[in-house]
Design a protein around this motif. Structure first.
Motif, PDB file in Angstrom:
ATOM      1  N   GLY A  23      43.855  80.791  48.129  1.00 50.55           N
ATOM      2  CA  GLY A  23      44.272  81.888  47.388  1.00 50.55           C
ATOM      3  C   GLY A  23      42.858  82.711  46.713  1.00 50.55           C
ATOM      4  O   GLY A  23      43.022  83.784  46.905  1.00 50.55           O
ATOM      5  N   SER A  24      42.170  82.012  46.532  1.00 57.25           N
ATOM      6  CA  SER A  24      40.664  82.583  46.127  1.00 57.25           C
ATOM      7  C   SER A  24      40.138  83.381  47.355  1.00 57.25           C
ATOM      8  O   SER A  24      39.772  84.442  47.217  1.00 57.25           O
ATOM      9  N   ALA A  25      39.812  82.434  48.396  1.00 60.94           N
ATOM     10  CA  ALA A  25      39.288  82.765  49.627  1.00 60.94           C
ATOM     11  C   ALA A  25      40.203  84.023  50.230  1.00 60.94           C
ATOM     12  O   ALA A  25      39.559  84.964  50.787  1.00 60.94           O
ATOM     13  N   VAL A  26      41.332  83.805  50.479  1.00 59.76           N
ATOM     14  CA  VAL A  26      42.115  84.952  51.119  1.00 59.76           C
ATOM     15  C   VAL A  26      42.676  86.096  50.224  1.00 59.76           C
ATOM     16  O   VAL A  26      43.154  85.833  49.441  1.00 59.76           O
ATOM     17  N   LEU A  28      41.462  90.639  49.936  1.00 66.95           N
ATOM     18  CA  LEU A  28      41.084  91.934  50.430  1.00 66.95           C
ATOM     19  C   LEU A  28      39.871  91.829  51.307  1.00 66.95           C
ATOM     20  O   LEU A  28      39.764  92.736  52.042  1.00 66.95           O
ATOM     21  N   GLY A  29      38.968  90.629  50.985  1.00 63.90           N
ATOM     22  CA  GLY A  29      37.877  90.426  51.959  1.00 63.90           C
ATOM     23  C   GLY A  29      38.293  90.097  53.484  1.00 63.90           C
ATOM     24  O   GLY A  29      37.551  90.358  54.413  1.00 63.90           O
ATOM     25  N   ASN A  30      39.571  89.610  53.610  1.00 69.33           N
ATOM     26  CA  ASN A  30      39.899  89.341  55.012  1.00 69.33           C
ATOM     27  C   ASN A  30      40.544  90.439  55.470  1.00 69.33           C
ATOM     28  O   ASN A  30      40.171  90.664  56.622  1.00 69.33           O
ATOM     29  N   ILE A  31      41.559  91.240  54.794  1.00 69.96           N
ATOM     30  CA  ILE A  31      42.461  91.877  55.221  1.00 69.96           C
ATOM     31  C   ILE A  31      41.787  93.482  55.142  1.00 69.96           C
ATOM     32  O   ILE A  31      42.080  94.277  56.006  1.00 69.96           O
ATOM     33  N   ILE A 102      30.463  91.074  38.677  1.00 73.51           N
ATOM     34  CA  ILE A 102      30.040  92.455  39.675  1.00 73.51           C
ATOM     35  C   ILE A 102      31.132  92.382  40.476  1.00 73.51           C
ATOM     36  O   ILE A 102      31.583  93.769  41.001  1.00 73.51           O
ATOM     37  N   ILE A 103      31.473  91.426  41.484  1.00 71.84           N
ATOM     38  CA  ILE A 103      32.533  91.579  42.438  1.00 71.84           C
ATOM     39  C   ILE A 103      33.559  91.816  41.909  1.00 71.84           C
ATOM     40  O   ILE A 103      34.364  92.913  42.398  1.00 71.84           O
ATOM     41  N   LEU A 104      34.219  91.366  40.664  1.00 71.14           N
ATOM     42  CA  LEU A 104      35.441  91.815  40.140  1.00 71.14           C
ATOM     43  C   LEU A 104      35.606  93.466  39.920  1.00 71.14           C
ATOM     44  O   LEU A 104      36.421  94.005  39.780  1.00 71.14           O
ATOM     45  N   PHE A 106      34.253  95.845  41.303  1.00 69.84           N
ATOM     46  CA  PHE A 106      34.531  96.885  42.367  1.00 69.84           C
ATOM     47  C   PHE A 106      35.744  96.244  43.267  1.00 69.84           C
ATOM     48  O   PHE A 106      36.532  96.931  43.777  1.00 69.84           O
ATOM     49  N   TYR A 107      35.935  94.869  43.199  1.00 72.47           N
ATOM     50  CA  TYR A 107      37.205  94.418  43.935  1.00 72.47           C
ATOM     51  C   TYR A 107      38.466  94.994  43.414  1.00 72.47           C
ATOM     52  O   TYR A 107      39.511  95.344  44.113  1.00 72.47           O
ATOM     53  N   SER A 108      38.541  95.204  41.702  1.00 73.44           N
ATOM     54  CA  SER A 108      39.577  95.558  41.282  1.00 73.44           C
ATOM     55  C   SER A 108      39.957  97.203  41.560  1.00 73.44           C
ATOM     56  O   SER A 108      41.136  97.491  41.544  1.00 73.44           O
ATOM     57  N   SER A 229      34.043  86.285  51.909  1.00 75.62           N
ATOM     58  CA  SER A 229      35.467  85.910  52.480  1.00 75.62           C
ATOM     59  C   SER A 229      35.727  84.391  52.017  1.00 75.62           C
ATOM     60  O   SER A 229      37.033  84.307  51.524  1.00 75.62           O
ATOM     61  N   LEU A 230      34.976  83.543  51.905  1.00 72.58           N
ATOM     62  CA  LEU A 230      35.083  82.255  51.684  1.00 72.58           C
ATOM     63  C   LEU A 230      34.941  81.996  50.181  1.00 72.58           C
ATOM     64  O   LEU A 230      35.217  80.710  49.517  1.00 72.58           O
ATOM     65  N   SER A 231      34.539  82.816  49.283  1.00 77.40           N
ATOM     66  CA  SER A 231      34.482  82.691  47.957  1.00 77.40           C
ATOM     67  C   SER A 231      33.287  81.826  47.683  1.00 77.40           C
ATOM     68  O   SER A 231      33.445  80.890  46.613  1.00 77.40           O
ATOM     69  N   GLY A 235      30.048  80.245  42.669  1.00 78.38           N
ATOM     70  CA  GLY A 235      30.496  79.147  41.641  1.00 78.38           C
ATOM     71  C   GLY A 235      31.952  79.090  41.580  1.00 78.38           C
ATOM     72  O   GLY A 235      32.472  78.314  40.731  1.00 78.38           O
ATOM     73  N   ALA A 236      32.642  80.127  42.337  1.00 79.72           N
ATOM     74  CA  ALA A 236      34.306  80.026  42.128  1.00 79.72           C
ATOM     75  C   ALA A 236      34.661  78.910  42.625  1.00 79.72           C
ATOM     76  O   ALA A 236      35.725  78.244  41.945  1.00 79.72           O
ATOM     77  N   MET A 237      34.010  78.281  43.889  1.00 84.20           N
ATOM     78  CA  MET A 237      34.650  76.951  44.209  1.00 84.20           C
ATOM     79  C   MET A 237      34.168  75.650  43.383  1.00 84.20           C
ATOM     80  O   MET A 237      34.425  74.673  43.474  1.00 84.20           O
ATOM     81  N   ILE A 324      41.805  86.765  40.214  1.00 78.45           N
ATOM     82  CA  ILE A 324      41.935  85.581  39.254  1.00 78.45           C
ATOM     83  C   ILE A 324      40.767  84.513  39.148  1.00 78.45           C
ATOM     84  O   ILE A 324      40.217  83.960  38.351  1.00 78.45           O
ATOM     85  N   SER A 325      40.549  84.072  40.516  1.00 79.58           N
ATOM     86  CA  SER A 325      39.194  83.047  40.555  1.00 79.58           C
ATOM     87  C   SER A 325      38.067  83.702  40.163  1.00 79.58           C
ATOM     88  O   SER A 325      37.052  83.014  39.594  1.00 79.58           O
ATOM     89  N   LEU A 326      37.901  85.213  40.260  1.00 75.69           N
ATOM     90  CA  LEU A 326      36.546  85.567  39.758  1.00 75.69           C
ATOM     91  C   LEU A 326      36.626  85.945  38.301  1.00 75.69           C
ATOM     92  O   LEU A 326      35.587  85.469  37.738  1.00 75.69           O
ATOM     93  N   LEU A 327      37.630  86.154  37.671  1.00 73.64           N
ATOM     94  CA  LEU A 327      37.718  86.008  36.188  1.00 73.64           C
ATOM     95  C   LEU A 327      37.424  84.786  35.756  1.00 73.64           C
ATOM     96  O   LEU A 327      37.078  84.719  34.558  1.00 73.64           O
TER      97      LEU A 327
END
Ligand code: PFF
Length: 450
Positions: A23-26, A28-31, A102-104, A106-108, A229-231, A235-237, A324-327
């Motif tokens: 869920g973290s990996a898949v 907007l990065g993929n699609i 930072i990612i969160l 612009f990702y948002s 894409s793989l997150s 440190g998310a993983m 969620i995983s970013l936050l």
């Protein structure tokens, strides 16, 4: 050093971990981001490099993060403090927390677009429109800055809500059900896209590599995209790894997550490129590539009205399981290192993120002055986090596992203290020690020199 709480959450079931990490990996990065990057970097040439990078660098980096997180049982900063006390290694954790933040931001922004597109599809707003009209709508939406910001704020609020509820009640429950549905709908879209007139040209673009197009820029973009894409790399993983139970198999988890993530990215390419070529959208169209192509595909499908709504809802959910995983990276750090309550940490992180995110969204208006180094803030934040911070983080993470933690601790963790038979553990360690750091460093330097 902060001791991790004894009653830390952990994922309840095996499918729960895979689903949450996938869920973290898949997302907007993929699609959204993968087709944009492939379109801007030569299509097939990019895909080849991307796949090699995922296999040789992405999987070892993800496994390394799981190893760190599960053995330390803490957030990224706490993990390094615990595994390497009185060293400079916790800096890698701090870099990760900053990168996630930072990612969160612009990702948002893009996540917010998915909400706007849900509303548009419910209102049947795309019906009967041609490319020019759909492109105009997209541009108008950007120029109405407040609307972007509003959707972005709503999205951050939703993310905060799930993160506040904690790991088991929140993340796992949502991820498990909805990801397979997204896969299914992509297959339906792929079939339609492939049967459009002129679709073949799009397939050729994606799958027929022109090797002369592989440059330093393509390499660094593929590396950045793979890690994004793989997150991995921030440190998310590590954070998710800290929630994995002691008897779960880290290697198969990393492989399953990578497989799911890569499959969805390629499927997104198969949906977008044939259709884009068929409708006359340039592969280098950037932000508009995906958001303009999709509604046009739905206009060509029986029952497209409903498919369109379901698709954008699922895209929003896919984005949500990633935000969620970013936050969570930031919140876990606040809770465990700064001793804040989960609620307080979530509120502070969301408000601070919105403060930066607003500018990312507004920087997409035509003629914006919100720029850094000639790029709109949105693009600058994306470039800096994906192409600089993630590769740097990934490099330091594999170096840490390969050289600082060392063979004994690595084998102990990947085999669950001898319970799991992993015949290729020597090969994996060799890649983590030698191949991954050297390759990441070369790509990183060659990309930066450009
Ligand atoms: N992997 C997510 C995507 O592809 O959409 C984005 C992401 C999530 C990047 C979490 C990094 C991260 F830590």
């Amino acid at each position: 050093m902060a001791e991790p709480k004894k009653n830390r959450d952990s994922f309840g079931s095996k499918i729960g971990i895979v689903a949450a990490a996938a869920g973290s990996a898949v997302g907007l990065g993929n699609i959204y981001r993968f087709p944009c990057e492939a379109g801007n970097n030569g299509g097939g040439a990019f895909l080849i490099v991307y796949l090699i990078v995922v296999l040789v660098l992405g999987i070892p980096a993800m496994l390394s993060e799981f190893v760190i997180g599960r053995s330390a049982q803490a957030n990224p900063v706490g993990s390094f403090k615990k595994l390497a006390p009185k060293t400079a290694w916790p800096i890698v954790g701090y870099l990760g927390v900053i990168c996630g933040f930072i990612i969160l931001s612009f990702y948002s922004t893009v996540s917010g677009w998915t909400l706007e597109y849900i509303v548009k599809s419910v209102a049947n707003d795309f019906h009967g429109k041609d490319l020019a009209a759909i492109e105009q709508d997209f541009a108008d939406f950007h120029n109405m800055g407040w609307k972007n910001v509003l959707w972005q704020a709503i999205f951050i609020f939703l993310t905060g809500f799930v993160v506040f509820k904690g790991v088991q009640n929140g993340i796992e429950k949502y991820a498990k059900i909805l990801m397979p549905v997204l896969l299914l709908i992509l297959v339906v879209l792929g079939v339609r896209s492939l049967t459009l007139p002129g679709a073949k040209e799009g397939l050729t673009f994606l799958f027929n590599p022109d090797f002369s197009k592989i440059t330093g820029k393509v390499l660094i973009n593929a590396l950045g995209q793979a890690f994004f894409s793989l997150s991995v790399g921030m440190g998310a993983m590590i954070t998710y790894g800290s929630y994995i139970q002691k008897n779960d198999n880290l290697t198969t988890t990393a492989l399953s997550v990578t497989l799911a993530d890569t499959l969805i990215a390629i499927l997104a390419g198969i949906v977008i490129f044939p259709a884009a070529f068929s409708f006359g959208i340039r592969p280098e169209a950037g932000t508009g590539l995906v958001f303009n192509t999709l509604p046009l595909i739905f206009n060509q499908i029986t029952g497209g009205y409903f498919f369109c709504i379901i698709f954008f809802v699922l895209l929003a959910v896919a984005a949500l399981t990633s935000t969620i995983s970013l936050l969570e990276v930031v919140v876990a750090y606040f809770v465990e290192e700064l001793h804040m309550t989960r609620k307080g940490a979530t509120v502070v992180a969301c408000v601070a993120n919105m403060a930066l995110g607003v500018f990312a969204s507004l920087s997409l208006k035509t003629g914006t002055s919100i720029q850094i180094a000639g790029l709109p803030l949105f693009g600058a934040l994306d470039f800096f986090s994906s192409n600089i911070l993630l590769p740097l983080g990934g490099l330091l993470i594999v170096l840490f596992v390969g050289w600082f933690m060392g063979k004994k601790r690595f084998y102990k963790e990947v085999t669950n203290e001898g319970e799991v038979k992993l015949h290729v553990k020597g090969v994996i360690l060799f890649i983590i020690r030698f191949i991954a750091p050297v390759a990441i460093a070369i790509i990183f330097v060659s990309g930066l020199v450009k």
